[in-house]
Scaffold this motif. Structure first.
Motif, PDB file in Angstrom:
ATOM      1  N   SER A  66     -95.679 -11.445 -37.355  1.00 38.35           N
ATOM      2  CA  SER A  66     -93.854 -11.612 -37.923  1.00 38.35           C
ATOM      3  C   SER A  66     -92.647 -11.746 -37.177  1.00 38.35           C
ATOM      4  O   SER A  66     -92.033 -11.802 -37.512  1.00 38.35           O
ATOM      5  N   GLY A  67     -93.284 -11.119 -35.784  1.00 38.83           N
ATOM      6  CA  GLY A  67     -91.808 -11.130 -34.846  1.00 38.83           C
ATOM      7  C   GLY A  67     -91.420  -9.218 -34.679  1.00 38.83           C
ATOM      8  O   GLY A  67     -90.113  -8.559 -34.443  1.00 38.83           O
ATOM      9  N   GLU A  68     -91.981  -8.409 -35.812  1.00 38.60           N
ATOM     10  CA  GLU A  68     -91.314  -7.494 -36.647  1.00 38.60           C
ATOM     11  C   GLU A  68     -91.935  -6.628 -34.928  1.00 38.60           C
ATOM     12  O   GLU A  68     -90.612  -5.403 -34.225  1.00 38.60           O
ATOM     13  N   VAL A  69     -92.747  -6.113 -34.294  1.00 33.28           N
ATOM     14  CA  VAL A  69     -93.225  -5.937 -32.891  1.00 33.28           C
ATOM     15  C   VAL A  69     -92.579  -7.024 -32.123  1.00 33.28           C
ATOM     16  O   VAL A  69     -93.787  -8.033 -32.697  1.00 33.28           O
ATOM     17  N   ASN A  70     -92.827  -6.508 -31.111  1.00 33.76           N
ATOM     18  CA  ASN A  70     -92.331  -7.341 -29.766  1.00 33.76           C
ATOM     19  C   ASN A  70     -93.962  -7.087 -29.238  1.00 33.76           C
ATOM     20  O   ASN A  70     -94.139  -6.901 -28.742  1.00 33.76           O
ATOM     21  N   ILE A  71     -93.775  -8.859 -29.504  1.00 37.01           N
ATOM     22  CA  ILE A  71     -96.025  -9.165 -28.731  1.00 37.01           C
ATOM     23  C   ILE A  71     -95.094  -8.332 -26.738  1.00 37.01           C
ATOM     24  O   ILE A  71     -96.110  -8.522 -26.366  1.00 37.01           O
ATOM     25  N   GLU A  72     -94.154  -8.838 -26.226  1.00 36.10           N
ATOM     26  CA  GLU A  72     -94.329  -8.731 -24.770  1.00 36.10           C
ATOM     27  C   GLU A  72     -93.830  -7.074 -24.498  1.00 36.10           C
ATOM     28  O   GLU A  72     -94.417  -6.586 -23.559  1.00 36.10           O
ATOM     29  N   GLY A  73     -93.327  -6.793 -25.187  1.00 35.68           N
ATOM     30  CA  GLY A  73     -93.669  -5.417 -25.013  1.00 35.68           C
ATOM     31  C   GLY A  73     -95.063  -4.407 -25.127  1.00 35.68           C
ATOM     32  O   GLY A  73     -95.523  -3.548 -24.447  1.00 35.68           O
ATOM     33  N   TYR A  74     -95.886  -4.945 -25.943  1.00 34.82           N
ATOM     34  CA  TYR A  74     -97.572  -4.483 -26.257  1.00 34.82           C
ATOM     35  C   TYR A  74     -98.198  -5.226 -25.228  1.00 34.82           C
ATOM     36  O   TYR A  74     -98.376  -4.369 -24.326  1.00 34.82           O
ATOM     37  N   ARG A  75     -97.509  -6.423 -24.798  1.00 34.79           N
ATOM     38  CA  ARG A  75     -98.629  -6.885 -23.826  1.00 34.79           C
ATOM     39  C   ARG A  75     -97.751  -6.238 -22.575  1.00 34.79           C
ATOM     40  O   ARG A  75     -99.434  -6.095 -21.405  1.00 34.79           O
ATOM     41  N   LYS A  76     -96.914  -5.649 -22.006  1.00 34.12           N
ATOM     42  CA  LYS A  76     -96.510  -4.562 -20.704  1.00 34.12           C
ATOM     43  C   LYS A  76     -97.568  -3.234 -20.657  1.00 34.12           C
ATOM     44  O   LYS A  76     -97.690  -2.590 -20.145  1.00 34.12           O
ATOM     45  N   GLY A  77     -96.798  -3.138 -22.303  1.00 35.47           N
ATOM     46  CA  GLY A  77     -98.131  -1.499 -22.300  1.00 35.47           C
ATOM     47  C   GLY A  77     -99.722  -1.551 -22.022  1.00 35.47           C
ATOM     48  O   GLY A  77    -100.035  -1.155 -21.572  1.00 35.47           O
ATOM     49  N   ILE A  78     -99.864  -2.334 -22.443  1.00 45.50           N
ATOM     50  CA  ILE A  78    -101.676  -2.889 -22.251  1.00 45.50           C
ATOM     51  C   ILE A  78    -101.675  -2.921 -20.636  1.00 45.50           C
ATOM     52  O   ILE A  78    -102.664  -1.805 -20.418  1.00 45.50           O
ATOM     53  N   LEU A  79    -100.781  -3.529 -19.909  1.00 46.71           N
ATOM     54  CA  LEU A  79    -101.170  -3.362 -18.442  1.00 46.71           C
ATOM     55  C   LEU A  79    -100.460  -2.660 -18.095  1.00 46.71           C
ATOM     56  O   LEU A  79    -101.555  -2.293 -16.995  1.00 46.71           O
ATOM     57  N   MET A  80     -99.888  -1.721 -18.441  1.00 42.98           N
ATOM     58  CA  MET A  80     -99.219  -0.646 -18.128  1.00 42.98           C
ATOM     59  C   MET A  80    -100.731   0.429 -18.271  1.00 42.98           C
ATOM     60  O   MET A  80    -100.306   1.714 -17.789  1.00 42.98           O
ATOM     61  N   SER A  81    -101.369   0.745 -19.339  1.00 42.86           N
ATOM     62  CA  SER A  81    -102.631   1.766 -19.541  1.00 42.86           C
ATOM     63  C   SER A  81    -103.253   1.777 -18.521  1.00 42.86           C
ATOM     64  O   SER A  81    -103.228   0.950 -17.767  1.00 42.86           O
ATOM     65  N   GLU A  82    -104.244   3.067 -19.107  1.00 44.99           N
ATOM     66  CA  GLU A  82    -105.511   3.626 -18.875  1.00 44.99           C
ATOM     67  C   GLU A  82    -106.468   3.432 -19.375  1.00 44.99           C
ATOM     68  O   GLU A  82    -107.646   3.317 -18.122  1.00 44.99           O
ATOM     69  N   LEU A  83    -106.008   2.506 -19.730  1.00 45.35           N
ATOM     70  CA  LEU A  83    -107.767   1.214 -20.477  1.00 45.35           C
ATOM     71  C   LEU A  83    -108.150   0.827 -19.556  1.00 45.35           C
ATOM     72  O   LEU A  83    -108.085  -0.592 -18.384  1.00 45.35           O
ATOM     73  N   PRO A  84    -109.710   0.699 -19.714  1.00 48.78           N
ATOM     74  CA  PRO A  84    -110.482  -0.236 -18.842  1.00 48.78           C
ATOM     75  C   PRO A  84    -110.226  -1.719 -18.855  1.00 48.78           C
ATOM     76  O   PRO A  84    -109.760  -2.171 -19.667  1.00 48.78           O
ATOM     77  N   LYS A  85    -110.367  -2.130 -17.884  1.00 47.16           N
ATOM     78  CA  LYS A  85    -110.232  -3.654 -17.016  1.00 47.16           C
ATOM     79  C   LYS A  85    -110.628  -4.280 -18.791  1.00 47.16           C
ATOM     80  O   LYS A  85    -109.733  -5.593 -19.097  1.00 47.16           O
ATOM     81  N   LYS A  86    -111.801  -4.242 -19.265  1.00 48.36           N
ATOM     82  CA  LYS A  86    -112.608  -4.779 -19.812  1.00 48.36           C
ATOM     83  C   LYS A  86    -111.606  -4.671 -21.308  1.00 48.36           C
ATOM     84  O   LYS A  86    -111.584  -5.909 -22.052  1.00 48.36           O
ATOM     85  N   VAL A  87    -111.310  -3.850 -21.906  1.00 47.30           N
ATOM     86  CA  VAL A  87    -111.122  -3.915 -23.099  1.00 47.30           C
ATOM     87  C   VAL A  87    -109.433  -4.271 -22.647  1.00 47.30           C
ATOM     88  O   VAL A  87    -108.421  -4.432 -24.254  1.00 47.30           O
ATOM     89  N   LYS A  88    -108.893  -4.211 -21.578  1.00 46.60           N
ATOM     90  CA  LYS A  88    -107.133  -4.424 -21.486  1.00 46.60           C
ATOM     91  C   LYS A  88    -107.452  -6.576 -21.621  1.00 46.60           C
ATOM     92  O   LYS A  88    -106.526  -7.394 -22.746  1.00 46.60           O
ATOM     93  N   MET A  89    -107.911  -6.705 -20.973  1.00 46.13           N
ATOM     94  CA  MET A  89    -108.396  -8.092 -21.069  1.00 46.13           C
ATOM     95  C   MET A  89    -108.712  -8.437 -22.564  1.00 46.13           C
ATOM     96  O   MET A  89    -108.152  -9.786 -23.361  1.00 46.13           O
TER      97      MET A  89
END
Length: 111
Positions: A66-89
């Motif tokens: 719906s655009g209520e949550v910014n996809i680009e913001g989520y993408r940045k958060g995922i990329l900056m997280s300490e999650l394993p690479k496989k999970v990020k992808m």
């Protein structure tokens, strides 16, 4: 969601909240883990990553669509997280699919 609840958070406060929330989840005993916490299971597995994948639930997916949550913001958060690479992808792939569906739906409405 925060806007809907009229709560304002800076990016650093949101980062702090996410870290605390993650810590809470990783240290909570779960029935499906036979009473173990995710951290305990990780230690028992020799420190291997417990998480293999994360799926967005229906509420997050709907908010992203719906655009209520910014996809680009989520993408940045995922990329900056300490999650394993496989999970990020995997998570980035899910975002791309949601984005593709949004574009396809918008095109269909315009025609």
């Amino acid at each position: 969601m925060l806007d809907r609840m009229k709560l304002k958070m800076t990016e650093s406060l949101l980062d702090d909240f996410i870290k605390l929330f993650t810590d809470l989840n990783n240290n909570t005993r779960l029935t499906q883990n036979r009473g173990f916490t995710p951290n305990e299971l990780s230690i028992n597995r020799g420190g291997q990553d417990v998480i293999n994948s994360i799926s967005f639930g229906p509420n997050i997916t709907a908010a992203l669509k719906s655009g209520e949550v910014n996809i680009e913001g989520y993408r940045k958060g995922i990329l900056m997280s300490e999650l394993p690479k496989k999970v990020k992808m995997n998570m980035l792939r899910q975002l791309a699919q949601i984005e593709d569906r949004n574009i396809t739906q918008k095109k269909g409405r315009q025609e």
